[in-house]
Design a protein around this motif. Sequence first.
Motif, short mmCIF file in Angstrom:
data_model
loop_
_atom_site.label_atom_id
_atom_site.label_comp_id
_atom_site.label_asym_id
_atom_site.label_seq_id
_atom_site.Cartn_x
_atom_site.Cartn_y
_atom_site.Cartn_z
N UNK A 1 51.13 41.71 42.59
CA UNK A 1 50.20 41.08 43.51
C UNK A 1 50.23 39.56 43.33
N UNK A 2 50.16 38.86 44.44
CA UNK A 2 50.26 37.40 44.44
C UNK A 2 48.89 36.81 44.74
N UNK A 3 48.43 35.91 43.86
CA UNK A 3 47.09 35.33 44.00
C UNK A 3 47.17 33.82 43.98
N UNK A 4 46.38 33.19 44.86
CA UNK A 4 46.24 31.73 44.89
C UNK A 4 44.83 31.38 44.44
N UNK A 5 44.73 30.50 43.47
CA UNK A 5 43.43 30.02 42.99
C UNK A 5 43.35 28.53 43.29
N UNK A 6 42.45 28.14 44.19
CA UNK A 6 42.27 26.71 44.45
C UNK A 6 41.32 26.14 43.40
N UNK A 7 41.39 24.83 43.22
CA UNK A 7 40.57 24.23 42.16
C UNK A 7 40.98 24.74 40.80
N UNK A 8 42.27 25.07 40.65
CA UNK A 8 42.74 25.74 39.43
C UNK A 8 42.64 24.86 38.19
N UNK A 9 42.62 23.56 38.37
CA UNK A 9 42.53 22.68 37.21
C UNK A 9 41.09 22.50 36.74
N UNK A 10 40.13 23.03 37.50
CA UNK A 10 38.72 22.86 37.17
C UNK A 10 38.23 23.85 36.13
N UNK A 11 36.97 23.71 35.78
CA UNK A 11 36.34 24.53 34.75
C UNK A 11 36.49 26.02 35.04
N UNK A 21 46.85 35.84 35.06
CA UNK A 21 48.07 35.98 34.27
C UNK A 21 47.98 37.18 33.34
N UNK A 22 46.82 37.38 32.72
CA UNK A 22 46.63 38.54 31.84
C UNK A 22 46.84 39.85 32.59
N UNK A 23 46.51 39.85 33.88
CA UNK A 23 46.64 41.06 34.69
C UNK A 23 48.04 41.21 35.28
N UNK A 24 48.93 40.32 34.93
CA UNK A 24 50.30 40.41 35.39
C UNK A 24 50.50 40.03 36.84
N UNK A 25 49.59 39.27 37.40
CA UNK A 25 49.70 38.86 38.80
C UNK A 25 50.60 37.63 38.92
N UNK A 63 52.77 26.39 54.33
CA UNK A 63 53.83 26.96 55.16
C UNK A 63 54.90 27.64 54.29
N UNK A 64 55.24 28.87 54.69
CA UNK A 64 56.24 29.64 53.95
C UNK A 64 55.67 30.47 52.82
N UNK A 65 54.37 30.38 52.62
CA UNK A 65 53.72 31.14 51.55
C UNK A 65 52.92 32.30 52.14
N UNK A 66 52.70 33.30 51.32
CA UNK A 66 51.78 34.38 51.65
C UNK A 66 51.12 34.82 50.36
N UNK A 67 49.90 35.31 50.46
CA UNK A 67 49.16 35.69 49.26
C UNK A 67 48.40 36.98 49.52
N UNK A 68 48.35 37.83 48.49
CA UNK A 68 47.55 39.05 48.60
C UNK A 68 46.06 38.72 48.43
N UNK A 69 45.79 37.76 47.56
CA UNK A 69 44.41 37.37 47.29
C UNK A 69 44.31 35.85 47.21
N UNK A 70 43.19 35.32 47.67
CA UNK A 70 42.90 33.90 47.55
C UNK A 70 41.50 33.74 46.98
N UNK A 71 41.38 32.94 45.93
CA UNK A 71 40.08 32.62 45.33
C UNK A 71 39.87 31.12 45.49
N UNK A 72 38.86 30.77 46.26
CA UNK A 72 38.63 29.36 46.61
C UNK A 72 37.50 28.79 45.76
N UNK A 73 37.88 28.11 44.69
CA UNK A 73 36.88 27.48 43.82
C UNK A 73 36.86 25.97 43.99
N UNK A 74 37.84 25.41 44.71
CA UNK A 74 37.92 23.95 44.85
C UNK A 74 36.67 23.41 45.55
N UNK A 75 36.17 22.30 45.05
CA UNK A 75 34.99 21.69 45.66
C UNK A 75 34.45 20.60 44.77
#
Length: 331
Positions: A1-11, A21-25, A63-75
Amino acid sequence: MKILVTGASGFIGSFIVEEALKRGMETWAGVRKSSSRQYLTDKRIHFINLDFSSEKAMEECLRGHDFDYIVHTAGATKCLHTEDFFRINTEGTKNFVHAILNLGINPKRFVYLSSLSVFGAIKEKMPHAEIKEDDVPKPNTAYGKSKLEAEKFLDSIGNDFHYVILRPTGVYGPREKDYFMMAKSIKGHFDTAVGYRHQDITFVYVEDVVQAVFLSLDRAMDGRKYFLSDGNVYTSKDFSDLIHRELGSPWWIRLRVPLFILKAATFIGQRIANMTGKMTPLNDDKYNILKQRNWKCDIEPAIDELGYHPHVKLEEGVRRAMAWYKANKWL
């Protein structure tokens, strides 16, 4: 499964990346070009630079990407100008989601990290009642208003977009910088509480927020909004006492500041920030946050529908956070 996490550098975002990563995604960290990657060093992480300034800019990023899950934490939780909250939290979310829809990206779940602050001070009479999902939000901060507008936008999209909204209360833990300021103050022998009326405060440890995020991917109902806390209610004294103990009980002075003094301090702080162009912890939003007496919220829907069970209560969470701050030379 492919996941995108926005705001990934944040807390919070950095902890979500670690769990994915622990879940092997296949884990994609959405960051800005200027973002620190201090907590994103695992070589399995894929990076994608995101530009929330416009739909077109975001489309070029995705563009050119697809994701199974998106978690939007950026803000943004702190901004110099009120309009910046709306530009980043509201318009940024709109641009992001519109780009997803325009490109035909259809995630199985889009998780939006909102905040209990969208409700504001709505149940301030004693005894304090829990804030519930069907209560009418009346945010009293620019931050809360901007997050609520983003929520309303998601509600307006329609049934084909599979989103869920999480509304955590005060999130704390390793890497967190706002509650850390209290620890730093206590180490400096000074603790402050605000107002004389009883205040009920709630907290949630960062790992329990992460737990709720991953439960939401498969178990949440579309369009639902879930409060997150550790299930208990505290006072500011409870929190500071635990910090004080973990820091070895240094001598300290404890002050309770009247609200009118806080009001004056935040008024001056906001004006100075406006003149100098530098953010200050004492601002108009901070006054309303500290003034609010009731932060109790109903987490039963998250328990019943997601299977959410907070594992880290405040005493253990403070112990872990203080240990991390000390190990990483923050304290």
